[in-house]
Design a protein around this motif. Structure first.
Motif, mmCIF file in Angstrom:
data_model
loop_
_atom_site.group_PDB
_atom_site.id
_atom_site.type_symbol
_atom_site.label_atom_id
_atom_site.label_comp_id
_atom_site.label_asym_id
_atom_site.label_seq_id
_atom_site.Cartn_x
_atom_site.Cartn_y
_atom_site.Cartn_z
ATOM 1 N N ASP A 24 0.620 -1.180 0.181
ATOM 2 C CA ASP A 24 0.160 -0.023 -0.162
ATOM 3 C C ASP A 24 0.949 1.320 0.039
ATOM 4 O OD1 ASP A 24 -2.394 -1.408 0.033
ATOM 5 O OD2 ASP A 24 -2.589 -1.465 2.083
ATOM 6 N N ARG A 25 1.897 1.392 0.779
ATOM 7 C CA ARG A 25 2.792 2.621 0.749
ATOM 8 C C ARG A 25 3.573 2.631 -0.155
ATOM 9 N NH1 ARG A 25 3.754 0.606 6.199
ATOM 10 N NH2 ARG A 25 6.019 -0.202 5.769
ATOM 11 N N LEU A 26 3.834 1.590 -1.245
ATOM 12 C CA LEU A 26 4.703 1.762 -2.357
ATOM 13 C C LEU A 26 3.653 2.441 -3.418
ATOM 14 C CD1 LEU A 26 6.443 -1.643 -2.625
ATOM 15 C CD2 LEU A 26 7.465 0.545 -2.155
ATOM 16 N N GLU A 27 2.498 1.789 -3.375
ATOM 17 C CA GLU A 27 1.353 2.550 -4.440
ATOM 18 C C GLU A 27 1.121 3.890 -4.174
ATOM 19 O OE1 GLU A 27 -1.954 0.186 -5.684
ATOM 20 O OE2 GLU A 27 -1.101 -1.486 -4.335
ATOM 21 N N GLU A 28 1.212 4.387 -2.854
ATOM 22 C CA GLU A 28 1.064 5.794 -2.370
ATOM 23 C C GLU A 28 2.105 6.411 -2.941
ATOM 24 O OE1 GLU A 28 0.128 5.555 1.760
ATOM 25 O OE2 GLU A 28 -1.822 4.411 1.491
ATOM 26 N N SER A 29 3.407 5.861 -2.902
ATOM 27 C CA SER A 29 4.708 6.634 -3.485
ATOM 28 C C SER A 29 4.929 7.037 -4.833
ATOM 29 C CB SER A 29 5.748 6.022 -2.767
ATOM 30 O OG SER A 29 6.360 5.016 -3.668
ATOM 31 N N LEU A 30 3.906 6.371 -5.802
ATOM 32 C CA LEU A 30 4.147 6.535 -7.189
ATOM 33 C C LEU A 30 3.966 7.871 -7.584
ATOM 34 C CD1 LEU A 30 2.025 3.369 -8.378
ATOM 35 C CD2 LEU A 30 4.725 3.576 -8.532
ATOM 36 N N PRO A 31 4.839 8.235 -8.536
ATOM 37 C CA PRO A 31 4.631 9.628 -9.205
ATOM 38 C C PRO A 31 3.630 9.732 -10.136
ATOM 39 C CG PRO A 31 6.627 8.475 -10.288
ATOM 40 C CD PRO A 31 6.119 7.394 -8.840
ATOM 41 N N GLY A 33 1.446 9.564 -13.224
ATOM 42 C CA GLY A 33 1.375 8.925 -14.379
ATOM 43 C C GLY A 33 1.907 7.348 -14.203
ATOM 44 N N ALA A 34 2.430 7.179 -13.096
ATOM 45 C CA ALA A 34 2.916 5.887 -13.096
ATOM 46 C C ALA A 34 1.862 5.004 -12.247
ATOM 47 C CB ALA A 34 4.128 5.709 -12.353
ATOM 48 N N LYS A 35 1.735 3.580 -12.646
ATOM 49 C CA LYS A 35 0.636 2.710 -11.840
ATOM 50 C C LYS A 35 1.427 1.328 -11.748
ATOM 51 C CE LYS A 35 -1.959 0.977 -15.930
ATOM 52 N NZ LYS A 35 -3.035 0.795 -16.356
ATOM 53 N N ILE A 36 1.053 0.793 -10.547
ATOM 54 C CA ILE A 36 1.499 -0.644 -10.457
ATOM 55 C C ILE A 36 0.520 -1.502 -11.215
ATOM 56 C CG2 ILE A 36 1.755 -2.527 -8.810
ATOM 57 C CD1 ILE A 36 2.908 -0.274 -7.047
ATOM 58 N N ASN A 37 0.959 -2.621 -11.930
ATOM 59 C CA ASN A 37 0.236 -3.494 -12.644
ATOM 60 C C ASN A 37 0.508 -4.940 -12.042
ATOM 61 O OD1 ASN A 37 -1.683 -4.397 -14.883
ATOM 62 N ND2 ASN A 37 0.083 -4.769 -16.023
ATOM 63 N N GLY A 38 0.400 -5.067 -10.922
ATOM 64 C CA GLY A 38 0.630 -6.482 -10.046
ATOM 65 C C GLY A 38 1.907 -6.299 -9.138
ATOM 66 N N PHE A 39 1.733 -7.199 -8.301
ATOM 67 C CA PHE A 39 2.857 -7.579 -7.418
ATOM 68 C C PHE A 39 3.003 -9.019 -7.377
ATOM 69 C CE2 PHE A 39 1.726 -3.748 -5.309
ATOM 70 C CZ PHE A 39 2.728 -3.178 -4.973
ATOM 71 N N GLU A 40 4.257 -9.491 -7.358
ATOM 72 C CA GLU A 40 4.574 -10.751 -7.180
ATOM 73 C C GLU A 40 5.680 -10.941 -5.767
ATOM 74 O OE1 GLU A 40 6.867 -12.656 -10.373
ATOM 75 O OE2 GLU A 40 5.606 -11.479 -11.931
ATOM 76 N N ARG A 41 5.631 -12.167 -5.162
ATOM 77 C CA ARG A 41 6.481 -12.074 -4.038
ATOM 78 C C ARG A 41 7.492 -13.192 -4.281
ATOM 79 N NH1 ARG A 41 2.615 -11.146 1.110
ATOM 80 N NH2 ARG A 41 1.567 -9.092 0.191
ATOM 81 N N ASP A 42 8.776 -12.870 -3.827
ATOM 82 C CA ASP A 42 9.921 -13.682 -4.100
ATOM 83 C C ASP A 42 10.707 -14.167 -2.560
ATOM 84 O OD1 ASP A 42 12.112 -15.248 -5.261
ATOM 85 O OD2 ASP A 42 13.026 -13.510 -5.493
ATOM 86 N N ASP A 43 10.748 -15.513 -2.218
ATOM 87 C CA ASP A 43 11.094 -15.707 -0.952
ATOM 88 C C ASP A 43 12.585 -15.715 -1.085
ATOM 89 O OD1 ASP A 43 8.774 -16.585 0.311
ATOM 90 O OD2 ASP A 43 8.624 -18.343 -0.510
ATOM 91 N N VAL A 44 13.384 -14.805 -0.418
ATOM 92 C CA VAL A 44 14.659 -14.888 -0.562
ATOM 93 C C VAL A 44 15.428 -15.701 0.507
ATOM 94 C CG1 VAL A 44 16.608 -12.896 -0.438
ATOM 95 C CG2 VAL A 44 14.181 -12.340 -1.080
ATOM 96 N N ALA A 45 15.472 -15.275 1.510
ATOM 97 C CA ALA A 45 16.175 -16.364 2.616
ATOM 98 C C ALA A 45 15.861 -15.962 4.042
ATOM 99 C CB ALA A 45 17.726 -16.211 2.325
ATOM 100 N N PHE A 46 15.703 -17.052 4.889
ATOM 101 C CA PHE A 46 15.357 -16.932 6.270
ATOM 102 C C PHE A 46 14.170 -16.000 6.547
ATOM 103 C CE2 PHE A 46 20.163 -16.597 5.757
ATOM 104 C CZ PHE A 46 20.413 -17.973 6.307
ATOM 105 N N GLY A 47 13.071 -16.329 5.768
ATOM 106 C CA GLY A 47 11.932 -15.626 6.140
ATOM 107 C C GLY A 47 11.710 -14.379 5.313
ATOM 108 N N PHE A 71 9.945 4.712 -4.303
ATOM 109 C CA PHE A 71 9.866 3.583 -3.680
ATOM 110 C C PHE A 71 11.201 3.387 -2.134
ATOM 111 C CE2 PHE A 71 8.189 0.072 -7.039
ATOM 112 C CZ PHE A 71 7.128 0.985 -6.748
ATOM 113 N N ALA A 72 12.214 4.008 -2.685
ATOM 114 C CA ALA A 72 13.421 3.878 -1.905
ATOM 115 C C ALA A 72 13.091 4.905 -0.517
ATOM 116 C CB ALA A 72 14.729 4.474 -2.494
ATOM 117 N N SER A 73 12.055 5.828 -0.670
ATOM 118 C CA SER A 73 11.771 6.802 0.426
ATOM 119 C C SER A 73 10.721 6.216 1.461
ATOM 120 C CB SER A 73 11.223 8.214 0.193
ATOM 121 O OG SER A 73 10.253 7.890 -0.837
ATOM 122 N N VAL A 74 10.057 5.091 0.860
ATOM 123 C CA VAL A 74 9.058 4.439 1.934
ATOM 124 C C VAL A 74 9.534 3.817 3.119
ATOM 125 C CG1 VAL A 74 7.334 2.471 1.736
ATOM 126 C CG2 VAL A 74 7.530 4.036 -0.134
#
Length: 88
Positions: A24-31, A33-47, A71-74
């Motif tokens: 939700d916070r990432l979507e709110e931070s968009l400049p 004209g930009a929009k998110i067209n879906g999210f995926e999740r990727d298990d990295v390590a250790f939860g 995104f970096a400022s979120v």
């Protein structure tokens, strides 16, 4: 003018971060004209799970830099990295 789709890897600061709230916070931070067209999740390590939003931005807006900066400022974001970019 076309559009650009970019898959961006967003690493949370810790496994305790609520990923739904982070999305939700990432979507709110968009400049404008930009929009998110879906999210995926990727298990990295250790939860730790990375979010992989696919972001659509207008071609003439300077690429994904404004999105990456937003995104970096979120709160809760450790790092932001562009994984893949292409025109649509």
């Amino acid at each position: 003018m076309g559009k650009v789709a970019a898959k961006i890897k967003v690493m949370p600061q810790s496994p305790e971060i609520d990923l739904d709230q982070l999305q939700d916070r990432l979507e709110e931070s968009l400049p404008e004209g930009a929009k998110i067209n879906g999210f995926e999740r990727d298990d990295v390590a250790f939860g730790l799970v990375a979010l992989l939003p696919t972001v659509i931005v207008p071609d003439g807006t300077g690429g994904t830099e404004a999105v990456e900066e937003g995104f970096a400022s979120v709160e809760g974001v450790e790092s932001v990295e562009v994984e893949n970019v292409g025109r649509i």
